[in-house]
Scaffold this active site. Structure first.
Site, short mmCIF file in Angstrom:
data_model
loop_
_atom_site.label_atom_id
_atom_site.label_comp_id
_atom_site.label_asym_id
_atom_site.label_seq_id
_atom_site.Cartn_x
_atom_site.Cartn_y
_atom_site.Cartn_z
N SER A 98 0.85 -1.19 0.00
CA SER A 98 0.00 0.00 0.00
C SER A 98 0.88 1.24 0.00
O SER A 98 2.08 1.16 0.27
CB SER A 98 -0.93 0.03 1.22
OG SER A 98 -1.88 -1.01 1.18
N SER B 151 -2.97 -3.53 -3.59
CA SER B 151 -2.34 -2.40 -2.93
C SER B 151 -3.39 -1.36 -2.57
O SER B 151 -4.22 -0.99 -3.40
CB SER B 151 -1.28 -1.77 -3.85
OG SER B 151 -0.63 -0.69 -3.22
N ASP C 87 -4.02 2.31 -2.13
CA ASP C 87 -3.37 3.56 -2.52
C ASP C 87 -4.34 4.71 -2.25
O ASP C 87 -5.23 4.99 -3.06
CB ASP C 87 -2.99 3.52 -4.00
CG ASP C 87 -2.14 2.30 -4.34
OD1 ASP C 87 -1.49 1.75 -3.43
OD2 ASP C 87 -2.12 1.89 -5.52
#
Length: 399
Positions: free
Chosen positions: A256, A294, A296
């Protein structure tokens, strides 16, 4: 809390734009950053499974004295496999009032509680109302015993107490202590840009907790340093997962990134959200394609217009209307460019500042080798492939 370690520019990497004095988010007047770094346990000892490589980062938008004074703010999520608490209220009200804290994925609750306790201790007049702290997370479970409860509420308080302006450390500090990025050791990174619009001078600063990307994605100023690096990359193998009893391989690019953008330019909440939406363009310059695995998530705020955006407090204080000055939309492009440039440099700063780290169960994350970076930027970049003659002819014919 400061460092004299090399930064990306010291290795010969060129970046666009003009940085502030510290080339950090703390170049924005009033912004303070503090760390609580937790690094304990012997990775080779009998208790190696509970080794701590984690921590908390605290960002005070207006410093300690400005707690409770709202900032215009907006958020953006590029990929939602993560958490940033308080987003719904920021998006609803357009305001950020409390500190921001960053930590690991399984410590959000402890840090949230710690911020509440700190505000109650330092500003009981605010805690008597209601509190919605902003706590962001990235996953450090490769190096850190993430389920061991290594982060406690008092660590959030310690990070807040340690917050200061000026130069700040990067790499394996605070919430970035156990993070990895592009298959290298990652962590905390920061950068800033100076902007002039209409004869006025402003600063845009960013801070990020970098824990994203796969090794073969990394590009620095167009050079594929990840793909060509000789540094070992044990994190992106199945060996450690098999030892841990896992059945599936972690997908490349898992992790992340939380990015915080600050500016002293007067902006509307919607303009802050527009700055947050430009963060992915800076990350993309370093190679990421934003993996599905991830999280984000990005937050931008403006420290201008103090005293506005007071929500329900304006009514209680007998104020019927509020006024905000703001940069005209037609002049906002330089701020977009500043965000993109600063995010790119902050990411590389996090990689350059990191060091080889041994964590729980002997897991190792290797840092981006400085000699490889220096070597890459001592020679001109590879030229772009030329357009075949036939393609040029085709273009000419269509013209």
């Amino acid at each position: 809390m400061t460092t004299t370690a090399p930064r990306a520019r010291d290795l010969g990497i060129p970046f666009d734009g003009r940085a502030g004095r510290w080339n950090a988010i703390t170049d924005v007047p009033g912004v303070e950053v503090g760390y609580a770094t937790i690094a304990s346990g012997d990775p080779a000892g009998p208790g190696s499974a509970s080794v701590a490589r984690t921590g908390v980062t605290a960002i005070l938008p207006r410093g300690r004295d400005g707690i409770g004074v709202p900032c215009a703010a907006g958020t953006f999520s590029l990929n939602g496999n993560g958490e940033l608490t308080g987003r719904t209220w920021i998006d609803e009200s357009g305001a950020l009032t409390l500190p921001i804290a960053l930590t690991n994925s399984h410590a959000v609750g402890a840090v949230h509680r710690g911020v509440d306790e700190w505000v109650h201790r330092t500003r009981p007049d605010l805690s008597a109302q209601w509190m919605l702290p902003v706590v962001g997370e990235t996953w450090d479970g490769y190096l850190n015993a993430i389920n061991a409860g290594n982060v406690r509420p008092e660590h959030a308080g310690a990070a807040l107490d340690a917050a200061h302006g000026g130069a700040i450390s990067e790499g394996s500090v605070g919430g970035g202590t156990g993070m990895t990025c592009y298959g290298f050791k990652g962590g905390s990174g920061t950068a800033s840009r100076l902007v002039e619009v209409g004869g006025e001078h402003y600063t845009v600063g960013v801070f990020l907790q970098a824990n994203f990307g796969s090794r073969d994605e990394l590009r620095i100023d167009g050079r594929r340093l990840g793909r060509s690096s000789a540094a070992p990359n044990p994190m992106e193998t199945t060996a450690w997962l098999e030892r841990d009893g896992e059945r599936a391989r972690v997908a490349g690019g898992s992790g992340s990134v939380i990015v915080v953008v600050a500016t002293d330019a007067p902006l509307l909440p919607g303009q802050c959200a527009a700055l947050a939406r430009r963060v992915p363009l800076g990350l993309a310059r370093t190679g990421t394609t934003a993996s599905h695995f991830s999280g984000d998530i990005f937050l931008a705020f403006s420290t201008a217009n103090p005293g506005a955006l007071t929500s329900m407090l304006g009514h209680e204080q007998g104020r019927g209307l509020e006024t905000l000055a703001f940069v005209p939309w037609g002049r906002i492009d330089p701020f977009f460019a500043a965000v993109v440039e600063a995010v790119e440099e902050a990411t590389v700063n996090a990689l350059v500042a990191a060091r080889d780290t041994v964590g729980r169960d002997g897991h190792v994350a290797f840092a981006l080798p400085h000699d490889e970076v220096r070597s890459a930027f001592a020679a001109p970049p590879h030229p772009s492939p030329s357009v075949p003659t036939t393609d040029r002819q085709t273009v000419k014919e269509h013209e």
